[in-house]
Design an enzyme around this catalytic site. Structure first.
Site, PDB file in Angstrom:
ATOM      1  N   GLU A  57       0.887  -1.199   0.165  1.00 22.44           N
ATOM      2  CA  GLU A  57       0.171  -0.038  -0.113  1.00 22.44           C
ATOM      3  C   GLU A  57       0.889   1.326  -0.020  1.00 22.44           C
ATOM      4  OE1 GLU A  57      -3.230  -0.824  -0.717  1.00 22.44           O
ATOM      5  OE2 GLU A  57      -2.873   1.210  -1.090  1.00 22.44           O
TER       6      GLU A  57
HETATM    7  C1  LIG Z   1       1.964  -9.617   0.291  1.00 21.77           C
HETATM    8  C2  LIG Z   1       1.526  -8.548  -0.691  1.00 21.77           C
HETATM    9  C3  LIG Z   1       0.357  -8.209  -1.264  1.00 21.77           C
HETATM   10  C4  LIG Z   1       0.206  -6.947  -1.913  1.00 21.77           C
HETATM   11  N1  LIG Z   1      -0.985  -6.677  -2.323  1.00 21.77           N
HETATM   12  C5  LIG Z   1      -0.980  -5.887  -3.503  1.00 21.77           C
HETATM   13  C6  LIG Z   1      -2.335  -5.682  -4.066  1.00 21.77           C
HETATM   14  O1  LIG Z   1      -3.451  -6.158  -3.891  1.00 21.77           O
HETATM   15  N2  LIG Z   1      -2.353  -4.893  -5.141  1.00 21.77           N
HETATM   16  C7  LIG Z   1      -1.136  -4.248  -5.709  1.00 21.77           C
HETATM   17  O2  LIG Z   1      -1.259  -3.598  -6.801  1.00 21.77           O
HETATM   18  N3  LIG Z   1      -0.111  -4.541  -5.148  1.00 21.77           N
HETATM   19  C8  LIG Z   1       0.071  -5.204  -4.293  1.00 21.77           C
HETATM   20  N4  LIG Z   1       1.274  -5.511  -3.528  1.00 21.77           N
HETATM   21  C9  LIG Z   1       2.463  -4.671  -3.995  1.00 21.77           C
HETATM   22  C10 LIG Z   1       2.947  -3.970  -2.902  1.00 21.77           C
HETATM   23  O3  LIG Z   1       1.981  -2.607  -2.929  1.00 21.77           O
HETATM   24  C11 LIG Z   1       4.322  -3.256  -3.601  1.00 21.77           C
HETATM   25  O4  LIG Z   1       5.227  -4.591  -3.285  1.00 21.77           O
HETATM   26  C12 LIG Z   1       5.037  -1.972  -2.880  1.00 21.77           C
HETATM   27  O5  LIG Z   1       4.245  -0.850  -3.492  1.00 21.77           O
HETATM   28  C13 LIG Z   1       6.523  -2.001  -3.269  1.00 21.77           C
HETATM   29  O6  LIG Z   1       6.537  -2.009  -4.440  1.00 21.77           O
HETATM   30  P1  LIG Z   1       7.812  -3.341  -4.774  1.00 21.77           P
HETATM   31  O7  LIG Z   1       7.945  -4.625  -4.174  1.00 21.77           O
HETATM   32  O8  LIG Z   1       7.969  -3.202  -6.271  1.00 21.77           O
HETATM   33  O9  LIG Z   1       9.309  -2.395  -4.198  1.00 21.77           O
HETATM   34  P2  LIG Z   1      10.087  -1.572  -5.034  1.00 21.77           P
HETATM   35  O10 LIG Z   1       9.291  -0.252  -5.553  1.00 21.77           O
HETATM   36  O11 LIG Z   1      11.165  -1.856  -5.887  1.00 21.77           O
HETATM   37  O12 LIG Z   1      10.891  -0.718  -3.592  1.00 21.77           O
HETATM   38  C14 LIG Z   1      12.061  -1.450  -3.133  1.00 21.77           C
HETATM   39  C15 LIG Z   1      12.579  -0.323  -1.980  1.00 21.77           C
HETATM   40  O13 LIG Z   1      12.936   0.784  -2.707  1.00 21.77           O
HETATM   41  C16 LIG Z   1      12.207   2.141  -2.152  1.00 21.77           C
HETATM   42  N5  LIG Z   1      11.949   2.948  -3.098  1.00 21.77           N
HETATM   43  C17 LIG Z   1      11.389   2.715  -4.356  1.00 21.77           C
HETATM   44  N6  LIG Z   1      11.214   3.739  -4.924  1.00 21.77           N
HETATM   45  C18 LIG Z   1      11.469   4.699  -4.284  1.00 21.77           C
HETATM   46  C19 LIG Z   1      11.644   6.112  -4.547  1.00 21.77           C
HETATM   47  N7  LIG Z   1      11.352   7.000  -5.444  1.00 21.77           N
HETATM   48  N8  LIG Z   1      12.395   6.978  -3.318  1.00 21.77           N
HETATM   49  C20 LIG Z   1      12.575   6.166  -2.136  1.00 21.77           C
HETATM   50  N9  LIG Z   1      12.563   5.157  -2.038  1.00 21.77           N
HETATM   51  C21 LIG Z   1      11.914   4.210  -2.911  1.00 21.77           C
HETATM   52  C22 LIG Z   1      11.132   1.549  -1.525  1.00 21.77           C
HETATM   53  O14 LIG Z   1      10.365   2.196  -0.377  1.00 21.77           O
HETATM   54  C23 LIG Z   1      11.498   0.225  -0.956  1.00 21.77           C
HETATM   55  O15 LIG Z   1      12.196   0.252   0.195  1.00 21.77           O
HETATM   56  C24 LIG Z   1       1.494  -6.500  -2.669  1.00 21.77           C
HETATM   57  C25 LIG Z   1       2.728  -6.826  -2.199  1.00 21.77           C
HETATM   58  C26 LIG Z   1       2.870  -8.055  -1.234  1.00 21.77           C
HETATM   59  C27 LIG Z   1       4.279  -8.285  -0.768  1.00 21.77           C
END
Ligand SMILES: Cc1cc2nc3c(=O)[nH]c(=O)nc-3n(C[C@H](O)[C@H](O)[C@H](O)COP(=O)(O)OP(=O)(O)OC[C@H]3O[C@@H](n4cnc5c(N)ncnc54)[C@H](O)[C@@H]3O)c2cc1C
Length: 578
Positions: free
Chosen positions: A425
């Protein structure tokens, strides 16, 4: 919960708003009692099976543990999922803050399971606000009753925090519907066997859409297309490819979904999808903050019961083995759990109350004020409560000693379940950036300074209560520290100064907010301080003020000190020796 609803959220005044005229305070009390019975007796026992058996992927579909279906049927039959839905579509029209209290119980009882109704609730908010009459007529009633469930479908392998990078395509068919192609990952409750249909709210790009978030549109894509009588009919081409194996929330299926020429219906206008999704995401961010609170409450209850039972060592003055709760360090851990949990509850309820007022307050300026307060409190609620939820669940494991690391006590499950909440989220890093980059500047800084002034006003009122002098003193110096940090961030010209200070700043203001709400609760408890429960409210506020609130002073330098040092070590030396 009732005390927080009364003293912080002023639920009586919310029940007095025109849109809530069918609600009164006594009725809210009755609902809390009934919800407590239902969620502890019917819902909570499914938590263990959800963790141990979990959702399984069998023959291209998701099967939930056997324990879930009867619980789901009782949940939907009893109407708990329709608490805040519009009465026009079969909902009960309760204020969001009352819904939040019920949601807290459901989430405490089984976090993984609660995500299905939670996301359905967010889908309902989105359709109520942005759906066409036709889409509302066809889908809302069955979502409100949870006969069907809803999902929120943003994430793709290359588009996580950067939602604007998504590639799923939408092309229009001759009949006005849309053909959707793409793969989405991590979709919570993206497939399951509990409801007759699943309504996906999906972000995709139309041909020639502008790059980034400005070129995203939103589509409603049902798992089963509706027949002429609006019942689920032909299967849409949405395939469940797999589900993830995760650290926690095993009962919640996290799905990879493939859309292959799936039929979708555009919601609202083309390229406005991100704006609509924010309705759903803001609601879900508050709900995820609430998850931090809920898991903390369960971990706290369990740790307290264990600490009263487990005997080790001798407590002060004892001549034999004593329950560990008599040791000062264990007591400190339990008080930390209790104080954080009560602080989180007050913050969460205040945020939901602001949401109610932002929709239903009698005048436009009052609605705008409430909307601004909600905007400020949303990232704080999401990130501070989920980080504290993890902390509290971790302390819960610690209170159990070795038994906390052993799965059979269940303490470890709360810790594992809590760990996702700071990630999904919008990660807590993204929440902190939202706070400093978008929320601090709101109304030229007047929204945050108004909130800090409100805390300073409480400091003045505390001056009338010598019993709370320690609280007054600590809150006074904490609000000063947060003002300094706020001024430093607002005045920073270097963007990296703001971004490197964002997370410690969020922790500062969240910690301050916790102390503020507990101080208000303590003042409300004073007239009845002969009652041990009320006296405990006062002691909890004093504990928080003396043991937790001073943390803000330690965080201040991380916000105000020069930030270049964050980048001083070259990238290739991070993670390697030479
Ligand atoms: C169990 C689970 C349920 C989920 N449910 C849903 C769902 O129902 N629907 C849906 O659409 N998604 C869902 N997600 C996805 C979730 O919202 C994302 O995993 C989350 O938004 C982070 O994206 P990412 O995993 O690609 O991490 P990344 O975006 O790759 O981030 C990795 C790290 O880098 C940091 N980071 C990334 N960009 C920046 C920036 N610009 N500035 C500073 N720091 C940054 C982040 O804070 C994090 O610490 C779910 C994920 C999980 C694991």
């Amino acid at each position: 919960m009732a005390f927080a609803l009364d003293t912080v959220a002023d639920v009586e005044s919310i029940a007095g708003l025109d849109a809530c005229e069918h609600v009164d305070r006594d009725m809210v009390g009755g609902i809390l009692d009934e919800a407590a019975r239902f969620f502890s007796e019917v819902f909570a026992p499914s938590n263990r099976a959800g963790d141990e058996i979990g959702a399984r992927f069998v023959d291209g579909g998701v099967i939930t543990p056997d324990e879930f279906k009867p619980v789901w049927d009782k949940l939907t039959d009893a109407g708990w999922t329709g608490m805040t839905g519009s009465p026009e579509f079969g909902g009960h029209g309760f204020p969001k803050v009352v819904g939040a209290a019920v949601s807290e119980m459901m989430t405490t009882a089984n976090l993984a399971f609660s995500l299905a109704p939670m996301l359905t609730g967010s889908a309902i908010s989105l359709l109520e606000e942005h759906g066409s009459d036709e889409l509302r007529d066809k889908y809302l009633a069955n979502l409100i009753s949870c006969k069907w469930t809803g999902t929120m479908v943003l994430t793709e392998p290359e588009a996580g925090s950067d939602v604007g990078a998504l590639r799923t395509k939408a092309e229009q068919n001759d009949d006005g519907t849309w053909r959707i192609n793409g793969t989405k990952i991590f979709i919570t409750w993206g497939d399951h066997d509990l409801a007759d249909n699943i309504i996906h709210l999906v972000l995709a790009r139309t041909p020639d859409a502008p790059a980034g978030t400005k070129g995203i549109s939103m589509f409603l894509i049902p798992k089963f297309l509706l027949d002429d009588n609006d019942n689920p009919g032909e299967r849409n081409s949405v395939e469940t490819v797999s589900i993830e194996h995760k650290l926690g929330i095993h009962g919640s299926p996290t799905c990879v979904l493939s859309f292959e020429d799936a039929t979708g219906y555009m919601i609202g206008e083309e390229n406005q999808g991100m704006r609509y999704m924010f309705t759903m995401m803001n609601q879900a961010r508050l709900e995820v903050g609430l998850e931090g609170l809920a898991v903390a409450e369960r971990a706290y209850q369990q740790a307290a019961a264990f600490a009263k039972d487990r005997k080790q060592g001798r407590g002060p003055g004892a001549d034999g083995p004593s329950p560990i709760i008599t040791h000062a360090d264990v007591r400190r851990m339990l008080m930390t759990m209790k104080a954080y949990t009560e602080a989180m509850r007050a913050l969460v309820y205040d945020a939901f109350a602001a949401e109610d007022r932002s929709h239903h307050a009698p005048t436009e300026p009052e609605r705008l004020d409430a909307a601004n307060r909600l905007a400020l409190l949303t990232p704080i609620t999401k990130a501070w409560c989920t980080d504290r939820g993890v902390d509290v669940a971790s302390i819960g494991v610690q209170v159990h000693g070795g038994m906390g690391f052993i799965e059979e006590t269940g303490a470890a499950q709360h810790y594992r379940d809590a760990r996702i909440t700071p990630i999904y989220e919008g990660t807590n890093g993204i929440q902190a950036i939202d706070l400093v980059a978008r929320k601090l500047p709101l109304d030229d800084g007047a929204v945050v300074s108004g909130y800090l002034d409100e805390i300073a006003e409480t400091v003045n009122r505390l001056g009338d209560h010598p019993e709370l002098e320690a609280v007054r003193h600590e809150l006074d110096s904490a609000v000063d520290a947060v003002r300094k940090a706020t001024d430093a961030l607002n005045g920073a010209t270097d963007i990296n100064q703001k971004l490197a200070g964002a997370t410690p700043y969020l922790e500062m203001i969240g910690t301050l907010a916790g102390g503020y709400y507990l101080a208000r609760e303590a003042m409300a408890a004073l007239p009845e301080s002969n009652d041990p429960w009320m006296a405990a409210k006062i002691s909890t506020a004093r504990f928080y003020a003396l043991h937790i609130l001073p943390k803000v002073h330690g965080l201040l330098p991380s916000v105000t000190a020069e930030s270049e040092v964050v980048f001083d070590v070259p990238t290739d030396l991070i993670g390697s020796d030479r």
